[in-house]
Design a protein around this motif. Sequence first.
Motif, PDB file in Angstrom:
ATOM      1  N   MET A 114       0.851  -1.176   0.000  1.00 31.49           N
ATOM      2  CA  MET A 114       0.000   0.000   0.000  1.00 31.49           C
ATOM      3  C   MET A 114       0.893   1.234   0.000  1.00 31.49           C
ATOM      4  N   MET A 115       0.771   2.072  -1.005  1.00 37.61           N
ATOM      5  CA  MET A 115       1.580   3.278  -1.077  1.00 37.61           C
ATOM      6  C   MET A 115       0.941   4.369  -0.235  1.00 37.61           C
ATOM      7  N   LYS A 116       1.732   4.977   0.599  1.00 43.67           N
ATOM      8  CA  LYS A 116       1.250   6.082   1.422  1.00 43.67           C
ATOM      9  C   LYS A 116       1.712   7.379   0.794  1.00 43.67           C
ATOM     10  N   ARG A 117       0.938   8.420   1.014  1.00 44.54           N
ATOM     11  CA  ARG A 117       1.368   9.728   0.544  1.00 44.54           C
ATOM     12  C   ARG A 117       2.636  10.078   1.306  1.00 44.54           C
ATOM     13  N   THR A 118       3.605  10.576   0.619  1.00 50.20           N
ATOM     14  CA  THR A 118       4.884  10.885   1.248  1.00 50.20           C
ATOM     15  C   THR A 118       5.195  12.363   1.096  1.00 50.20           C
ATOM     16  N   ILE A 119       5.555  12.969   2.199  1.00 51.76           N
ATOM     17  CA  ILE A 119       6.093  14.323   2.182  1.00 51.76           C
ATOM     18  C   ILE A 119       7.564  14.139   2.523  1.00 51.76           C
ATOM     19  N   ALA A 120       8.407  14.438   1.605  1.00 49.02           N
ATOM     20  CA  ALA A 120       9.827  14.180   1.842  1.00 49.02           C
ATOM     21  C   ALA A 120      10.576  15.483   2.026  1.00 49.02           C
ATOM     22  N   VAL A 121      11.340  15.542   3.081  1.00 45.52           N
ATOM     23  CA  VAL A 121      12.225  16.673   3.334  1.00 45.52           C
ATOM     24  C   VAL A 121      13.579  16.062   3.623  1.00 45.52           C
ATOM     25  N   THR A 122      14.506  16.215   2.706  1.00 45.87           N
ATOM     26  CA  THR A 122      15.804  15.595   2.893  1.00 45.87           C
ATOM     27  C   THR A 122      16.899  16.635   2.752  1.00 45.87           C
ATOM     28  N   ALA A 123      17.986  16.386   3.420  1.00 49.10           N
ATOM     29  CA  ALA A 123      19.136  17.277   3.314  1.00 49.10           C
ATOM     30  C   ALA A 123      20.072  16.724   2.254  1.00 49.10           C
ATOM     31  N   VAL A 124      20.438  17.549   1.294  1.00 46.05           N
ATOM     32  CA  VAL A 124      21.362  17.155   0.251  1.00 46.05           C
ATOM     33  C   VAL A 124      22.516  18.151   0.305  1.00 46.05           C
ATOM     34  N   ALA A 125      23.648  17.673   0.788  1.00 44.54           N
ATOM     35  CA  ALA A 125      24.840  18.519   0.929  1.00 44.54           C
ATOM     36  C   ALA A 125      24.517  19.822   1.649  1.00 44.54           C
ATOM     37  N   GLY A 126      23.708  19.717   2.694  1.00 45.34           N
ATOM     38  CA  GLY A 126      23.384  20.868   3.516  1.00 45.34           C
ATOM     39  C   GLY A 126      22.249  21.726   2.969  1.00 45.34           C
ATOM     40  N   ALA A 127      21.754  21.438   1.772  1.00 46.52           N
ATOM     41  CA  ALA A 127      20.655  22.225   1.200  1.00 46.52           C
ATOM     42  C   ALA A 127      19.347  21.482   1.396  1.00 46.52           C
TER      43      ALA A 127
ATOM     44  N   ALA B  64       9.507   6.503  15.396  1.00 47.93           N
ATOM     45  CA  ALA B  64      10.252   6.990  14.230  1.00 47.93           C
ATOM     46  C   ALA B  64      11.143   5.890  13.667  1.00 47.93           C
ATOM     47  N   VAL B  65      11.501   6.064  12.397  1.00 47.96           N
ATOM     48  CA  VAL B  65      12.365   5.116  11.698  1.00 47.96           C
ATOM     49  C   VAL B  65      13.602   5.882  11.232  1.00 47.96           C
ATOM     50  N   TRP B  66      14.760   5.229  11.332  1.00 45.77           N
ATOM     51  CA  TRP B  66      16.023   5.819  10.886  1.00 45.77           C
ATOM     52  C   TRP B  66      16.579   4.999   9.739  1.00 45.77           C
ATOM     53  N   ASP B  67      17.199   5.650   8.773  1.00 43.05           N
ATOM     54  CA  ASP B  67      17.801   4.963   7.636  1.00 43.05           C
ATOM     55  C   ASP B  67      19.116   4.281   7.978  1.00 43.05           C
ATOM     56  N   ASP B  68      19.699   4.601   9.153  1.00 49.87           N
ATOM     57  CA  ASP B  68      21.013   4.033   9.474  1.00 49.87           C
ATOM     58  C   ASP B  68      20.839   2.585   9.859  1.00 49.87           C
TER      59      ASP B  68
ATOM     60  N   LEU C 287       4.496  10.020   5.261  1.00 49.14           N
ATOM     61  CA  LEU C 287       5.846   9.901   5.801  1.00 49.14           C
ATOM     62  C   LEU C 287       6.561  11.237   5.650  1.00 49.14           C
ATOM     63  N   LEU C 288       7.116  11.709   6.740  1.00 51.78           N
ATOM     64  CA  LEU C 288       7.886  12.951   6.744  1.00 51.78           C
ATOM     65  C   LEU C 288       9.347  12.571   6.904  1.00 51.78           C
ATOM     66  N   ARG C 289      10.113  12.717   5.811  1.00 54.48           N
ATOM     67  CA  ARG C 289      11.539  12.376   5.831  1.00 54.48           C
ATOM     68  C   ARG C 289      12.322  13.616   6.193  1.00 54.48           C
ATOM     69  N   LEU C 290      13.109  13.493   7.266  1.00 59.04           N
ATOM     70  CA  LEU C 290      13.874  14.618   7.792  1.00 59.04           C
ATOM     71  C   LEU C 290      15.368  14.368   7.609  1.00 59.04           C
TER      72      LEU C 290
ATOM     73  N   THR D 152      12.698   9.490   9.787  1.00 59.89           N
ATOM     74  CA  THR D 152      11.389   9.503   9.139  1.00 59.89           C
ATOM     75  C   THR D 152      10.309   9.369  10.192  1.00 59.89           C
ATOM     76  N   LEU D 153       9.314  10.276  10.117  1.00 58.08           N
ATOM     77  CA  LEU D 153       8.161  10.246  11.017  1.00 58.08           C
ATOM     78  C   LEU D 153       6.911   9.917  10.213  1.00 58.08           C
ATOM     79  N   GLU D 154       6.047   9.097  10.768  1.00 60.51           N
ATOM     80  CA  GLU D 154       4.752   8.831  10.155  1.00 60.51           C
ATOM     81  C   GLU D 154       3.739   9.744  10.833  1.00 60.51           C
ATOM     82  N   ILE D 155       3.211  10.696  10.063  1.00 57.92           N
ATOM     83  CA  ILE D 155       2.332  11.724  10.609  1.00 57.92           C
ATOM     84  C   ILE D 155       0.962  11.648   9.935  1.00 57.92           C
ATOM     85  N   PRO D 156      -0.074  12.191  10.576  1.00 58.62           N
ATOM     86  CA  PRO D 156      -1.379  12.256   9.918  1.00 58.62           C
ATOM     87  C   PRO D 156      -1.277  13.049   8.610  1.00 58.62           C
TER      88      PRO D 156
END
Length: 193
Positions: A1-14, A189-193, A31-34, A39-43
């Motif tokens: 099941m695909m969830k709507r994703t709001i992604a916020v990621t840091a790319v080389a500090g930007a 929360a979930v971490w990519d590490d 999913l809010l990717r920080l 990553t946080l699962e938010i309403p």
Amino acid sequence: MMKRTIAVTAVAGAAVLAAQLPASAGSSTALLRLRAGLTLEIPNSWRVYGTADQIRVVTGACARPEGGYFQPRCDSFWVMGPKTLKRGGEGFRRYDPTQGPYYPASDVQRCLAYPKYGQVMGKAVVVGYRNVGVAHRAHYRVWPGRCVSYSSSEQKSTFNQREWYLPQSKILVVDQWATPGLATILKNAVWDD
């Protein structure tokens, strides 16, 4: 099941605010990717504003969601990164959870719920650690706040400022609105590490 994703990621500090993906029918979360792989699962009714270093997650009514940290009447919480934390302590000094709350100002700021009053922060009433996902412990503090009259200093209202600070990833979550479910969202929360 695909969830709507709001992604916020840091790319080389930007900051990169990714487009929202379509939500599948009946999906109630996003999913809010920080930064740092958090990553946080938010309403999915919550809205995200800002950059990778200073993000406001609006959880309810808000007249000016793109307003600054002390913008009143905006049900929300903040996720701060290392650049913001350099001037996040009172008097614009570096944020340190052992020295005081996140308060990037040198004077009395407006109370968030009652902007005709000023906010005064007290000493932490809860000090400890909370898990943010698995194997990531945050310094956790609850700072009592009072809304006081500018003219008489009479107390008109109170609030608590909750803070979760992750020193290794330099992430601070600040909540002054007692956001329902936020503690559980952070714990799960979930971490990519």
